[in-house]
Design a protein around this motif. Structure first.
Motif, PDB file in Angstrom:
ATOM      1  N   SER A  13       8.933   1.380 -12.611  1.00 40.84           N
ATOM      2  CA  SER A  13       8.313   1.376 -11.278  1.00 40.84           C
ATOM      3  C   SER A  13       6.949   0.726 -11.309  1.00 40.84           C
ATOM      4  O   SER A  13       6.588  -0.047 -10.409  1.00 40.84           O
ATOM      5  CB  SER A  13       8.185   2.801 -10.749  1.00 40.84           C
ATOM      6  OG  SER A  13       9.433   3.404 -10.636  1.00 40.84           O
ATOM      7  N   SER A  43      -3.216  -0.777  -8.077  1.00 40.71           N
ATOM      8  CA  SER A  43      -2.005  -0.652  -8.887  1.00 40.71           C
ATOM      9  C   SER A  43      -2.306  -0.883 -10.364  1.00 40.71           C
ATOM     10  O   SER A  43      -1.737  -0.210 -11.223  1.00 40.71           O
ATOM     11  CB  SER A  43      -0.922  -1.605  -8.397  1.00 40.71           C
ATOM     12  OG  SER A  43      -1.285  -2.938  -8.627  1.00 40.71           O
ATOM     13  N   LEU A  74       1.713   9.341  -6.104  1.00 46.35           N
ATOM     14  CA  LEU A  74       2.059  10.741  -5.860  1.00 46.35           C
ATOM     15  C   LEU A  74       3.244  11.208  -6.696  1.00 46.35           C
ATOM     16  O   LEU A  74       3.346  12.395  -7.021  1.00 46.35           O
ATOM     17  CB  LEU A  74       2.367  10.953  -4.371  1.00 46.35           C
ATOM     18  CG  LEU A  74       1.184  10.790  -3.418  1.00 46.35           C
ATOM     19  CD1 LEU A  74       1.651  10.920  -1.980  1.00 46.35           C
ATOM     20  CD2 LEU A  74       0.098  11.802  -3.730  1.00 46.35           C
ATOM     21  N   ASN A  75       4.146  10.319  -7.062  1.00 52.03           N
ATOM     22  CA  ASN A  75       5.386  10.718  -7.728  1.00 52.03           C
ATOM     23  C   ASN A  75       5.497  10.290  -9.178  1.00 52.03           C
ATOM     24  O   ASN A  75       6.540  10.535  -9.791  1.00 52.03           O
ATOM     25  CB  ASN A  75       6.586  10.153  -6.963  1.00 52.03           C
ATOM     26  CG  ASN A  75       6.710  10.765  -5.604  1.00 52.03           C
ATOM     27  OD1 ASN A  75       6.450  11.942  -5.426  1.00 52.03           O
ATOM     28  ND2 ASN A  75       7.095   9.966  -4.638  1.00 52.03           N
ATOM     29  N   ILE A  90       0.856   4.192  -2.897  1.00 56.55           N
ATOM     30  CA  ILE A  90       0.619   5.609  -2.602  1.00 56.55           C
ATOM     31  C   ILE A  90       1.805   6.451  -3.073  1.00 56.55           C
ATOM     32  O   ILE A  90       1.615   7.501  -3.691  1.00 56.55           O
ATOM     33  CB  ILE A  90       0.344   5.800  -1.093  1.00 56.55           C
ATOM     34  CG1 ILE A  90      -0.997   5.182  -0.724  1.00 56.55           C
ATOM     35  CG2 ILE A  90       0.378   7.276  -0.718  1.00 56.55           C
ATOM     36  CD1 ILE A  90      -1.237   5.071   0.758  1.00 56.55           C
ATOM     37  N   TRP A  91       3.028   5.994  -2.808  1.00 56.66           N
ATOM     38  CA  TRP A  91       4.207   6.740  -3.217  1.00 56.66           C
ATOM     39  C   TRP A  91       4.282   6.863  -4.734  1.00 56.66           C
ATOM     40  O   TRP A  91       4.584   7.929  -5.268  1.00 56.66           O
ATOM     41  CB  TRP A  91       5.466   6.060  -2.685  1.00 56.66           C
ATOM     42  CG  TRP A  91       6.710   6.779  -3.075  1.00 56.66           C
ATOM     43  CD1 TRP A  91       7.259   7.863  -2.479  1.00 56.66           C
ATOM     44  CD2 TRP A  91       7.540   6.467  -4.197  1.00 56.66           C
ATOM     45  NE1 TRP A  91       8.398   8.240  -3.146  1.00 56.66           N
ATOM     46  CE2 TRP A  91       8.582   7.406  -4.209  1.00 56.66           C
ATOM     47  CE3 TRP A  91       7.510   5.491  -5.180  1.00 56.66           C
ATOM     48  CZ2 TRP A  91       9.581   7.389  -5.160  1.00 56.66           C
ATOM     49  CZ3 TRP A  91       8.508   5.477  -6.135  1.00 56.66           C
ATOM     50  CH2 TRP A  91       9.522   6.420  -6.112  1.00 56.66           C
ATOM     51  N   LEU A  92       3.983   5.775  -5.423  1.00 54.60           N
ATOM     52  CA  LEU A  92       4.033   5.807  -6.879  1.00 54.60           C
ATOM     53  C   LEU A  92       2.941   6.701  -7.449  1.00 54.60           C
ATOM     54  O   LEU A  92       3.164   7.433  -8.413  1.00 54.60           O
ATOM     55  CB  LEU A  92       3.920   4.391  -7.450  1.00 54.60           C
ATOM     56  CG  LEU A  92       4.111   4.246  -8.953  1.00 54.60           C
ATOM     57  CD1 LEU A  92       5.508   4.689  -9.354  1.00 54.60           C
ATOM     58  CD2 LEU A  92       3.870   2.820  -9.377  1.00 54.60           C
ATOM     59  N   TRP A 132       0.831  -1.211   0.000  1.00 49.32           N
ATOM     60  CA  TRP A 132       0.000   0.000   0.000  1.00 49.32           C
ATOM     61  C   TRP A 132       0.862   1.257   0.000  1.00 49.32           C
ATOM     62  O   TRP A 132       0.549   2.231  -0.701  1.00 49.32           O
ATOM     63  CB  TRP A 132      -0.945   0.004   1.194  1.00 49.32           C
ATOM     64  CG  TRP A 132      -2.178  -0.790   0.935  1.00 49.32           C
ATOM     65  CD1 TRP A 132      -2.434  -2.062   1.353  1.00 49.32           C
ATOM     66  CD2 TRP A 132      -3.319  -0.388   0.180  1.00 49.32           C
ATOM     67  NE1 TRP A 132      -3.658  -2.462   0.909  1.00 49.32           N
ATOM     68  CE2 TRP A 132      -4.219  -1.452   0.191  1.00 49.32           C
ATOM     69  CE3 TRP A 132      -3.649   0.777  -0.507  1.00 49.32           C
ATOM     70  CZ2 TRP A 132      -5.448  -1.385  -0.464  1.00 49.32           C
ATOM     71  CZ3 TRP A 132      -4.867   0.836  -1.152  1.00 49.32           C
ATOM     72  CH2 TRP A 132      -5.762  -0.229  -1.131  1.00 49.32           C
ATOM     73  N   LEU A 133       1.948   1.263   0.767  1.00 50.88           N
ATOM     74  CA  LEU A 133       2.827   2.436   0.797  1.00 50.88           C
ATOM     75  C   LEU A 133       3.502   2.663  -0.556  1.00 50.88           C
ATOM     76  O   LEU A 133       3.638   3.810  -1.002  1.00 50.88           O
ATOM     77  CB  LEU A 133       3.866   2.297   1.906  1.00 50.88           C
ATOM     78  CG  LEU A 133       3.334   2.387   3.335  1.00 50.88           C
ATOM     79  CD1 LEU A 133       4.444   2.102   4.327  1.00 50.88           C
ATOM     80  CD2 LEU A 133       2.719   3.744   3.586  1.00 50.88           C
ATOM     81  N   MET A 134       3.915   1.584  -1.217  1.00 47.59           N
ATOM     82  CA  MET A 134       4.509   1.726  -2.542  1.00 47.59           C
ATOM     83  C   MET A 134       3.493   2.253  -3.546  1.00 47.59           C
ATOM     84  O   MET A 134       3.818   3.076  -4.399  1.00 47.59           O
ATOM     85  CB  MET A 134       5.081   0.386  -3.017  1.00 47.59           C
ATOM     86  CG  MET A 134       6.329  -0.018  -2.303  1.00 47.59           C
ATOM     87  SD  MET A 134       7.221  -1.438  -3.004  1.00 47.59           S
ATOM     88  CE  MET A 134       5.964  -2.616  -3.377  1.00 47.59           C
ATOM     89  N   SER A 149      -5.262  -3.585  -3.125  1.00 52.71           N
ATOM     90  CA  SER A 149      -3.999  -2.970  -3.531  1.00 52.71           C
ATOM     91  C   SER A 149      -3.639  -3.348  -4.960  1.00 52.71           C
ATOM     92  O   SER A 149      -3.159  -2.514  -5.734  1.00 52.71           O
ATOM     93  CB  SER A 149      -2.887  -3.404  -2.578  1.00 52.71           C
ATOM     94  OG  SER A 149      -1.648  -2.949  -3.023  1.00 52.71           O
TER      95      SER A 149
END
Length: 94
Positions: A46, A84, A33-34, A29-31, A25-27, A80
């Motif tokens: 990525s 993705s 956003l970035n 969210i990070w992806l 989940w953190l990956m 998740s």
């Protein structure tokens, strides 16, 4: 005299699996956003690595849920994975 073993809390692999779900989940969210600040090459790499991670996590989840009474773990993993896949489709089609 027979002694019974009472398990206190989740076992070691269960804890590792829960941390892998959180990492997924953190990956995601990070992806999300970035991804716009990345070049297309790194965005594709990525996205594909996140897709591979989620596929492996789903395979582990189904094996773990079939073996024990941990069927409730399927829902955040599948959520998740769907997130993705939607992010990847949005990135490539937009």
């Amino acid at each position: 005299m027979t002694s019974t073993f009472n398990r206190r809390g989740p076992d070691g692999p269960q804890k590792v699996f829960l941390y892998l779900i959180l990492l997924g989940w953190l990956m995601l969210i990070w992806l999300a956003l970035n991804i716009h600040s990345m070049s297309s090459r790194y965005g594709i790499i990525s996205s594909l690595l996140l897709l591979l991670f989620n596929l492996l996590l789903v395979a582990i989840c189904y094996r773990r849920a079939r073996r024990t009474d941990d069927g409730y773990l399927i829902y955040p993993v599948v959520g998740s994975s769907i997130g993705s896949y939607m992010l990847i489709a949005w990135y490539f089609l937009a």
